[in-house]
Motif scaffolding. Sequence first.
Motif, PDB file in Angstrom:
ATOM      1  N   LEU A 140       0.806  -1.213   0.000  1.00 26.82           N
ATOM      2  CA  LEU A 140       0.000   0.000   0.000  1.00 26.82           C
ATOM      3  C   LEU A 140       0.846   1.272   0.000  1.00 26.82           C
ATOM      4  CD1 LEU A 140      -2.781  -0.986   2.564  1.00 26.82           C
ATOM      5  CD2 LEU A 140      -3.132  -0.485   0.151  1.00 26.82           C
ATOM      6  N   TYR A 141       2.001   1.237   0.679  1.00 29.01           N
ATOM      7  CA  TYR A 141       2.749   2.461   0.908  1.00 29.01           C
ATOM      8  C   TYR A 141       4.098   2.522   0.197  1.00 29.01           C
ATOM      9  CZ  TYR A 141      -0.570   3.652   4.592  1.00 29.01           C
ATOM     10  OH  TYR A 141      -1.704   3.966   5.296  1.00 29.01           O
ATOM     11  N   ASP A 142       4.680   1.401  -0.179  1.00 21.59           N
ATOM     12  CA  ASP A 142       6.001   1.417  -0.799  1.00 21.59           C
ATOM     13  C   ASP A 142       5.881   1.887  -2.252  1.00 21.59           C
ATOM     14  OD1 ASP A 142       8.581   1.082  -1.610  1.00 21.59           O
ATOM     15  OD2 ASP A 142       8.811  -0.935  -0.810  1.00 21.59           O
ATOM     16  N   PRO A 143       6.563   2.981  -2.647  1.00 22.04           N
ATOM     17  CA  PRO A 143       6.455   3.443  -4.041  1.00 22.04           C
ATOM     18  C   PRO A 143       6.960   2.439  -5.058  1.00 22.04           C
ATOM     19  CG  PRO A 143       7.437   5.125  -2.626  1.00 22.04           C
ATOM     20  CD  PRO A 143       7.382   3.858  -1.827  1.00 22.04           C
ATOM     21  N   ARG A 144       7.848   1.533  -4.654  1.00 24.58           N
ATOM     22  CA  ARG A 144       8.373   0.548  -5.611  1.00 24.58           C
ATOM     23  C   ARG A 144       7.373  -0.559  -5.911  1.00 24.58           C
ATOM     24  NH1 ARG A 144      13.690  -0.850  -2.315  1.00 24.58           N
ATOM     25  NH2 ARG A 144      12.045  -0.942  -0.729  1.00 24.58           N
ATOM     26  N   ARG A 145       6.244  -0.586  -5.195  1.00 24.06           N
ATOM     27  CA  ARG A 145       5.251  -1.637  -5.398  1.00 24.06           C
ATOM     28  C   ARG A 145       3.907  -1.044  -5.822  1.00 24.06           C
ATOM     29  NH1 ARG A 145       6.584  -6.057  -0.651  1.00 24.06           N
ATOM     30  NH2 ARG A 145       8.783  -5.582  -0.434  1.00 24.06           N
ATOM     31  N   ARG A 146       3.948  -0.038  -6.676  1.00 24.41           N
ATOM     32  CA  ARG A 146       2.725   0.659  -7.081  1.00 24.41           C
ATOM     33  C   ARG A 146       1.757  -0.254  -7.818  1.00 24.41           C
ATOM     34  NH1 ARG A 146       3.068   6.160  -6.466  1.00 24.41           N
ATOM     35  NH2 ARG A 146       5.143   7.027  -6.159  1.00 24.41           N
ATOM     36  N   GLN A 147       2.274  -1.238  -8.555  1.00 20.88           N
ATOM     37  CA  GLN A 147       1.414  -2.102  -9.347  1.00 20.88           C
ATOM     38  C   GLN A 147       0.863  -3.288  -8.555  1.00 20.88           C
ATOM     39  OE1 GLN A 147       0.711  -0.954 -12.298  1.00 20.88           O
ATOM     40  NE2 GLN A 147       2.208   0.689 -12.101  1.00 20.88           N
ATOM     41  N   ALA A 148       1.180  -3.377  -7.277  1.00 21.57           N
ATOM     42  CA  ALA A 148       0.779  -4.551  -6.503  1.00 21.57           C
ATOM     43  C   ALA A 148      -0.669  -4.484  -6.038  1.00 21.57           C
ATOM     44  CB  ALA A 148       1.711  -4.736  -5.303  1.00 21.57           C
ATOM     45  N   ILE A 149      -1.172  -3.279  -5.760  1.00 25.48           N
ATOM     46  CA  ILE A 149      -2.510  -3.153  -5.165  1.00 25.48           C
ATOM     47  C   ILE A 149      -3.015  -1.743  -5.424  1.00 25.48           C
ATOM     48  CG2 ILE A 149      -1.831  -2.315  -2.883  1.00 25.48           C
ATOM     49  CD1 ILE A 149      -3.792  -4.293  -1.652  1.00 25.48           C
ATOM     50  N   ASP A 150      -4.314  -1.559  -5.294  1.00 25.19           N
ATOM     51  CA  ASP A 150      -4.925  -0.249  -5.454  1.00 25.19           C
ATOM     52  C   ASP A 150      -4.581   0.607  -4.233  1.00 25.19           C
ATOM     53  OD1 ASP A 150      -6.423   1.939  -6.043  1.00 25.19           O
ATOM     54  OD2 ASP A 150      -8.367   0.966  -5.846  1.00 25.19           O
ATOM     55  N   ARG A 151      -3.758   1.631  -4.416  1.00 20.07           N
ATOM     56  CA  ARG A 151      -3.268   2.417  -3.287  1.00 20.07           C
ATOM     57  C   ARG A 151      -4.327   3.357  -2.715  1.00 20.07           C
ATOM     58  NH1 ARG A 151       2.337   5.109  -4.000  1.00 20.07           N
ATOM     59  NH2 ARG A 151       2.286   4.872  -1.737  1.00 20.07           N
ATOM     60  N   SER A 152      -5.435   3.562  -3.437  1.00 16.27           N
ATOM     61  CA  SER A 152      -6.511   4.379  -2.870  1.00 16.27           C
ATOM     62  C   SER A 152      -7.181   3.703  -1.678  1.00 16.27           C
ATOM     63  CB  SER A 152      -7.557   4.683  -3.944  1.00 16.27           C
ATOM     64  OG  SER A 152      -8.191   3.489  -4.379  1.00 16.27           O
ATOM     65  N   LEU A 153      -6.911   2.409  -1.486  1.00 17.95           N
ATOM     66  CA  LEU A 153      -7.490   1.687  -0.345  1.00 17.95           C
ATOM     67  C   LEU A 153      -6.869   2.107   0.978  1.00 17.95           C
ATOM     68  CD1 LEU A 153      -7.759  -1.874  -1.925  1.00 17.95           C
ATOM     69  CD2 LEU A 153      -9.645  -0.341  -1.353  1.00 17.95           C
ATOM     70  N   THR A 154      -5.828   2.930   0.961  1.00 14.32           N
ATOM     71  CA  THR A 154      -5.293   3.455   2.219  1.00 14.32           C
ATOM     72  C   THR A 154      -6.337   4.288   2.958  1.00 14.32           C
ATOM     73  OG1 THR A 154      -4.385   5.341   1.001  1.00 14.32           O
ATOM     74  CG2 THR A 154      -2.918   3.475   1.401  1.00 14.32           C
ATOM     75  N   GLN A 155      -7.310   4.841   2.243  1.00  9.89           N
ATOM     76  CA  GLN A 155      -8.371   5.616   2.889  1.00  9.89           C
ATOM     77  C   GLN A 155      -9.313   4.737   3.709  1.00  9.89           C
ATOM     78  OE1 GLN A 155     -10.346   7.822  -0.169  1.00  9.89           O
ATOM     79  NE2 GLN A 155      -8.490   8.869  -0.850  1.00  9.89           N
ATOM     80  N   ARG A 156      -9.258   3.428   3.501  1.00 11.37           N
ATOM     81  CA  ARG A 156     -10.112   2.517   4.252  1.00 11.37           C
ATOM     82  C   ARG A 156      -9.430   1.986   5.504  1.00 11.37           C
ATOM     83  NH1 ARG A 156     -14.787   3.703   2.679  1.00 11.37           N
ATOM     84  NH2 ARG A 156     -15.610   1.669   3.293  1.00 11.37           N
ATOM     85  N   LEU A 157      -8.169   2.368   5.737  1.00 10.68           N
ATOM     86  CA  LEU A 157      -7.480   1.954   6.953  1.00 10.68           C
ATOM     87  C   LEU A 157      -7.894   2.854   8.110  1.00 10.68           C
ATOM     88  CD1 LEU A 157      -3.884   1.336   5.540  1.00 10.68           C
ATOM     89  CD2 LEU A 157      -5.663  -0.358   5.985  1.00 10.68           C
ATOM     90  N   ARG A 158      -7.502   2.469   9.313  1.00 13.51           N
ATOM     91  CA  ARG A 158      -7.867   3.250  10.492  1.00 13.51           C
ATOM     92  C   ARG A 158      -7.249   4.643  10.451  1.00 13.51           C
ATOM     93  NH1 ARG A 158      -7.469  -2.019  12.746  1.00 13.51           N
ATOM     94  NH2 ARG A 158      -9.377  -2.612  13.852  1.00 13.51           N
ATOM     95  N   SER A 159      -6.005   4.737  10.006  1.00 17.47           N
ATOM     96  CA  SER A 159      -5.345   6.038   9.969  1.00 17.47           C
ATOM     97  C   SER A 159      -5.767   6.870   8.767  1.00 17.47           C
ATOM     98  CB  SER A 159      -3.819   5.850   9.945  1.00 17.47           C
ATOM     99  OG  SER A 159      -3.433   5.141   8.783  1.00 17.47           O
TER     100      SER A 159
END
Length: 236
Positions: A140-159
């Motif tokens: 979710l957070y590592d820039p080198r793994r941008r293609q691994a997962i939809d990074r907009s899902l960070t908004q669904r975490l607690r923080s």
Amino acid sequence: MQNARRFLHQSGGVRLTPQQRSERHLSGSEREEISRGIAAGESGRQSARRLGRSPSTVSREIARNGGRDRYRAASADEAAYARGRRPKQAKLAQRPALRALVEAKLALCWSPDQIAGWLRRQFPGDTAMQISHEAIYLSLYDPRRRQAIDRSLTQRLRSARPMRRPKIARRPTGRGIIRGTAPTRAPTGCFGSTSPRAPTSARSTRPTWTPSLTNSTTVHARHTATALRQRSTLTS
């Protein structure tokens, strides 16, 4: 930031450090000696003593590369070099089925710890369908793994943070905290955090609280009033 990105684009990006083998790792010549020792009938402990290595290091090397019957120094050295290459492709990028499950659970506001535990229970013997919570955070957070997962899902975490903060920055220091007061607005969102996607009507209808006197403050005020009344009675 734009100037830095332009410079990196024009210069071809950040130059990676060439891969080098640590002295702690086995070299190609040491693997040749292990292969010769196996052919001569030596045990792993005898080969380790001759090379000045730990017996567990030699034992793991032989077991990792086919055992005593199939060990070959050249293929073992190539495999070790391939395992040491960085950066590696993220596991979620390699396995679309696992990625779909993780994204679905994140969309339901599950935490990475909950997802990792659920996968272990659902697929107890299938390591290909399991992943650690730290690997999910890195995806979710590592820039080198941008293609691994939809990074907009960070908004669904607690923080709900777009960037990950190091643990040392999250330690409470007490600075900037007004003690003895209540929050001025009610939290919203999946886990009680303020959601950036909350509608305007929901934000405008949040209930508010005002700080109230504690019991000790009330008792102190009563005692002060009693003392003043007694003093006025004596002086009159």
